[in-house]
Write a protein that holds these residues in place. Structure first.
Motif, mmCIF file in Angstrom:
data_model
loop_
_atom_site.group_PDB
_atom_site.id
_atom_site.type_symbol
_atom_site.label_atom_id
_atom_site.label_comp_id
_atom_site.label_asym_id
_atom_site.label_seq_id
_atom_site.Cartn_x
_atom_site.Cartn_y
_atom_site.Cartn_z
ATOM 1 N N LYS A 53 43.365 39.200 51.245
ATOM 2 C CA LYS A 53 43.553 38.058 50.331
ATOM 3 C C LYS A 53 42.458 38.019 49.258
ATOM 4 C CE LYS A 53 43.405 35.080 53.728
ATOM 5 N NZ LYS A 53 43.392 36.011 54.856
ATOM 6 N N THR A 54 41.209 38.049 49.702
ATOM 7 C CA THR A 54 40.087 37.965 48.755
ATOM 8 C C THR A 54 40.073 39.166 47.819
ATOM 9 O OG1 THR A 54 38.772 36.710 50.357
ATOM 10 C CG2 THR A 54 37.593 37.739 48.535
ATOM 11 N N THR A 55 40.303 40.347 48.365
ATOM 12 C CA THR A 55 40.271 41.561 47.555
ATOM 13 C C THR A 55 41.328 41.535 46.454
ATOM 14 O OG1 THR A 55 39.465 42.834 49.444
ATOM 15 C CG2 THR A 55 40.408 44.069 47.612
ATOM 16 N N VAL A 56 42.550 41.183 46.814
ATOM 17 C CA VAL A 56 43.633 41.166 45.827
ATOM 18 C C VAL A 56 43.381 40.108 44.762
ATOM 19 C CG1 VAL A 56 46.098 40.742 45.475
ATOM 20 C CG2 VAL A 56 45.329 42.119 47.414
ATOM 21 N N MET A 57 42.927 38.917 45.174
ATOM 22 C CA MET A 57 42.701 37.861 44.191
ATOM 23 C C MET A 57 41.517 38.188 43.284
ATOM 24 S SD MET A 57 45.177 35.900 44.604
ATOM 25 C CE MET A 57 46.312 36.966 45.516
ATOM 26 N N LEU A 58 40.484 38.822 43.830
ATOM 27 C CA LEU A 58 39.357 39.259 42.994
ATOM 28 C C LEU A 58 39.795 40.358 42.029
ATOM 29 C CD1 LEU A 58 36.303 39.293 45.440
ATOM 30 C CD2 LEU A 58 36.547 37.922 43.368
ATOM 31 N N ASP A 59 40.694 41.209 42.469
ATOM 32 C CA ASP A 59 41.214 42.259 41.600
ATOM 33 C C ASP A 59 41.960 41.636 40.409
ATOM 34 O OD1 ASP A 59 41.695 45.314 41.500
ATOM 35 O OD2 ASP A 59 43.687 44.477 41.143
ATOM 36 N N LEU A 229 45.224 49.030 49.448
ATOM 37 C CA LEU A 229 43.813 48.925 49.097
ATOM 38 C C LEU A 229 43.180 50.300 49.258
ATOM 39 C CD1 LEU A 229 42.926 45.668 51.075
ATOM 40 C CD2 LEU A 229 43.760 45.865 48.728
ATOM 41 N N HIS A 230 42.396 50.680 48.257
ATOM 42 C CA HIS A 230 41.766 51.997 48.296
ATOM 43 C C HIS A 230 40.252 51.855 48.210
ATOM 44 C CE1 HIS A 230 45.535 54.185 48.012
ATOM 45 N NE2 HIS A 230 45.908 53.333 47.078
ATOM 46 N N ARG A 231 39.560 52.722 48.884
ATOM 47 C CA ARG A 231 38.107 52.695 48.864
ATOM 48 C C ARG A 231 37.552 52.969 47.476
ATOM 49 N NH1 ARG A 231 35.609 52.275 53.601
ATOM 50 N NH2 ARG A 231 36.822 52.586 55.517
ATOM 51 N N GLY A 232 38.361 53.554 46.619
ATOM 52 C CA GLY A 232 37.923 53.796 45.256
ATOM 53 C C GLY A 232 37.755 52.533 44.445
ATOM 54 N N GLY A 233 38.141 51.407 45.026
ATOM 55 C CA GLY A 233 37.886 50.137 44.364
ATOM 56 C C GLY A 233 39.026 49.609 43.538
ATOM 57 N N CYS A 234 40.268 49.822 43.982
ATOM 58 C CA CYS A 234 41.390 49.308 43.221
ATOM 59 C C CYS A 234 42.496 48.847 44.160
ATOM 60 C CB CYS A 234 41.920 50.359 42.245
ATOM 61 S SG CYS A 234 42.574 51.826 43.049
ATOM 62 N N VAL A 235 43.330 47.986 43.636
ATOM 63 C CA VAL A 235 44.536 47.538 44.332
ATOM 64 C C VAL A 235 45.711 48.204 43.637
ATOM 65 C CG1 VAL A 235 45.997 45.555 44.899
ATOM 66 C CG2 VAL A 235 43.499 45.329 44.981
#
Length: 243
Positions: A53-59, A229-235
């Motif tokens: 949730k946090t990752t996608v919204m921050l993206d 989610l990828h470790r490269g830092g993107c959604v």
């Protein structure tokens, strides 16, 4: 008390209020039929534990920031050390302005009111429960009174009643009950423009992740958009579309 009625034909708004704030990504079409987050709206986000949730919204917030929108992330669940490590995995988030609620544990109510009054295009709150809990501890208020205070504050800023005269849109991450339902009063549900859930489709390492809106006054509901989610830092979204 004198009651007044309003006719829509008599109202006038700045046309910019109805121009979407676009990320340029596939998710735009799910926020609204005009492709993007609408100004002066409120979004409630729930989801399965660990789904992102946090990752996608921050993206989403980072994409808006990169496109010139004035944004703010209010972190009630992570401190500076936690988030620093998080940004190492997702460097895209490094330039986002962040307010850490832990820095204002003695005056969370005043801190929230003052930062909102600066005026933003989009504010991400993580999470609704943490912010209201801190204010409840400070003020000694009942839960419903704290919810009413925050909802009134959101509505005030939706209407551009801040120093920058910005019709702020809020994305609020919210907790769920053990039954997987939205945790909060009916007023929160009614004041929300849209509600979306992030879920796992399946179990185990092969489970896919998706976003689905269950309520949306500005767009469609029930359409799933799968993401990874990828470790490269993107959604990454399935069937990605770029404008």
């Amino acid at each position: 008390m004198r009651i007044k009625t309003v006719k829509m034909k008599d109202l006038k708004f700045d046309p910019n209020l109805f121009r979407p704030m676009s990320t340029g990504r596939a998710i735009d079409a799910h926020f609204s039929s005009t492709r993007g987050i609408m100004r002066g709206t409120n979004y409630a986000i729930v989801g399965d534990p660990g789904v992102g949730k946090t990752t996608v919204m921050l993206d989403i917030l980072a994409d808006l920031h990169n496109r010139g929108q004035k944004v703010l992330f209010i972190s009630g669940e992570m401190n500076e050390i936690d988030l620093y490590g998080y940004v190492k995995r997702f460097p895209k988030f490094a330039k986002l302005p962040i307010m850490f609620m832990g820095d204002y544990s003695d005056c969370p109510k005043e801190a929230i009111e003052q930062v909102f009054d600066q005026g933003y295009d989009v504010v991400l709150v993580d999470s609704w429960a943490e912010v209201t809990s801190m204010v409840q501890d400070q003020m000694g208020w009942a839960r419903k009174k704290v919810e009413s205070w925050l909802l009134d504050l959101l509505e005030k800023n939706n209407k551009a009643e801040n120093q920058s005269n910005k019709n702020t849109a809020f994305i609020c991450i919210q907790q769920m009950t053990k039954q997987g339902e939205f945790a909060g009063s009916n007023r929160i549900k009614h004041m929300t423009t849209a509600m979306a859930a992030l879920r796992f489709d399946g179990r185990g390492a092969d489970a896919e992740r998706y976003i689905e809106f269950s309520k949306n006054r500005r767009g469609s509901v029930g359409d799933k958009i799968y993401f990874s989610l990828h470790r490269g830092g993107c959604v990454d979204y399935s069937f990605e579309m770029v404008d």
